[in-house]
Design an enzyme around this catalytic site. Structure first.
Site, PDB file in Angstrom:
ATOM      1  N   VAL A 197       2.612  79.094 -27.480  1.00 24.44           N
ATOM      2  CA  VAL A 197       2.383  77.709 -27.919  1.00 24.44           C
ATOM      3  C   VAL A 197       3.348  76.816 -27.143  1.00 24.44           C
ATOM      4  CG1 VAL A 197       2.418  76.127 -29.869  1.00 24.44           C
ATOM      5  CG2 VAL A 197       1.821  78.515 -30.225  1.00 24.44           C
ATOM      6  N   SER A 203       3.021  69.619 -24.551  1.00 24.80           N
ATOM      7  CA  SER A 203       1.596  69.961 -24.574  1.00 24.80           C
ATOM      8  C   SER A 203       0.761  68.746 -24.178  1.00 24.80           C
ATOM      9  CB  SER A 203       1.186  70.427 -25.967  1.00 24.80           C
ATOM     10  OG  SER A 203      -0.235  70.459 -26.051  1.00 24.80           O
ATOM     11  N   GLU A 260      -6.771  79.007 -17.985  1.00 19.50           N
ATOM     12  CA  GLU A 260      -7.465  78.577 -19.200  1.00 19.50           C
ATOM     13  C   GLU A 260      -8.810  77.951 -18.828  1.00 19.50           C
ATOM     14  OE1 GLU A 260      -3.886  77.759 -22.388  1.00 19.50           O
ATOM     15  OE2 GLU A 260      -5.158  76.090 -21.799  1.00 19.50           O
ATOM     16  N   HIS A 263      -9.678  74.505 -20.862  1.00 21.06           N
ATOM     17  CA  HIS A 263      -8.860  73.300 -21.015  1.00 21.06           C
ATOM     18  C   HIS A 263      -9.191  72.286 -19.907  1.00 21.06           C
ATOM     19  CE1 HIS A 263      -4.974  71.248 -22.191  1.00 21.06           C
ATOM     20  NE2 HIS A 263      -5.196  70.726 -20.987  1.00 21.06           N
TER      21      HIS A 263
HETATM   22 ZN    ZN Z   1      -5.961  73.043 -24.247  1.00 22.37          ZN
END
Ligand code: ZN
Length: 288
Positions: A197, A203, A260, A263
């Site tokens: 995370v 983020s 990813e 994303h």
């Molecule tokens: Zn994401």
């Protein structure tokens, strides 16, 4: 004469006993060697099991938090960036403080593990039909892209969009707690959690400019997402709507995040076209 004979007999009788002794010794050495080998194998097995458990925990944590068991679309499903690059390099702790509002172009704001957004930044948000929140400035582009996919025959779900600081903190802390439960020290647990995370403030979801998108054919955040036709459509067309695949395969050293295929990040149409055409990352684009 008599004693000589007896001595001869004794030596004759002793011979087999000596041989017996050396056989027993050899046997003992073999047993000892086997035990050493067993001990080494045992240690190797433990190491393999520990590293296997770590990798399973990492994957599970990502999936559990992304997929809270609710149906896609209607869900408050959490996105989690998986950060594969370990997290103990010295530069990890050296952040550039990113003043989002003061940046030259809001669409190109760079937030990653080395560039932390200023505290307290909250974009102007718009709520989407499925309940997800997003930076109001990109809501139309995002919905147009999803409609474009639909026209081409692909149903796309949003699994994660804007995330508040509180949400990111609770995600991160829950992750740290899991590693603590698994027996890690506080420092180690934080380090491990940071690989699953994103540390609060780093983020992209907190910017409101990123979304996790999956095809209805594969509602999971794992690498198999790339096998769906919906994903292929997104990768080939996202730039037309101003989006890029933000964490491409093989770019972990540059982005700090593992591959990813779900994303997507809004950067505006010009930058998106340049980035997707060149097959580069936002970091590389900004360096040019
Ligand atoms: Zn994401």
């Amino acid at each position: 004469m008599g004693t000589q004979k007896m001595q001869q007999q004794r030596t004759v009788q002793q011979r087999p006993r000596k041989q017996k002794n050396s056989t027993v010794k050899k046997l003992l050495w073999v047993i000892l060697a086997l035990q050493v080998i067993c001990a080494i194998e045992f240690l190797i097995l433990i190491r393999v099991l520990v590293s296997w458990k770590e990798s399973v925990m990492t994957v599970n944590a990502g999936i559990n938090q992304e997929m809270t068991g609710k149906l896609p679309g209607e869900a408050d499903i959490l996105g989690v960036e998986q950060d594969a690059s370990g997290g103990s390099q010295s530069k990890d702790n050296v952040y550039n403080d990113v003043k989002v509002d003061e940046s030259e172009d809001w669409r190109l704001v760079l937030v990653n593990k080395w560039n932390k957004m200023e505290e307290g930044y909250v974009p102007e948000l718009k709520e989407l039909a499925d309940g997800h929140m997003i930076d109001a400035r990109i809501a139309d582009a995002l919905m147009e892209m999803i409609r474009g996919a639909k026209k081409a025959g692909h149903t796309i779900y949003i699994l994660s969009a804007y995330r508040s600081m509180e949400k990111q903190i609770s995600l991160y802390e829950a992750e740290v707690a899991e590693w603590l439960d698994a027996g890690y020290s506080e420092v180690k647990a934080e380090e491990k959690a940071g690989t699953v995370v994103a540390v609060p403030g780093t983020s992209e979801h907190q910017l409101g400019l990123a979304v996790d998108l999956v095809s209805s054919k594969h509602v999971k955040l794992d690498e198999d997402a790339e096998k769906t036709e919906g994903y292929k459509w997104l990768v080939n067309n996202c730039h037309k709507y101003g989006f890029i695949l933000r964490y491409p395969n093989g770019a972990t050293d540059i982005t700090g995040i593992i591959y990813e295929p779900w994303h997507f990040r809004y950067v505006g149409e010009d930058a998106a076209e340049a980035i997707m055409e060149a097959g580069i990352t936002l970091e590389e684009y900004l360096e040019r």
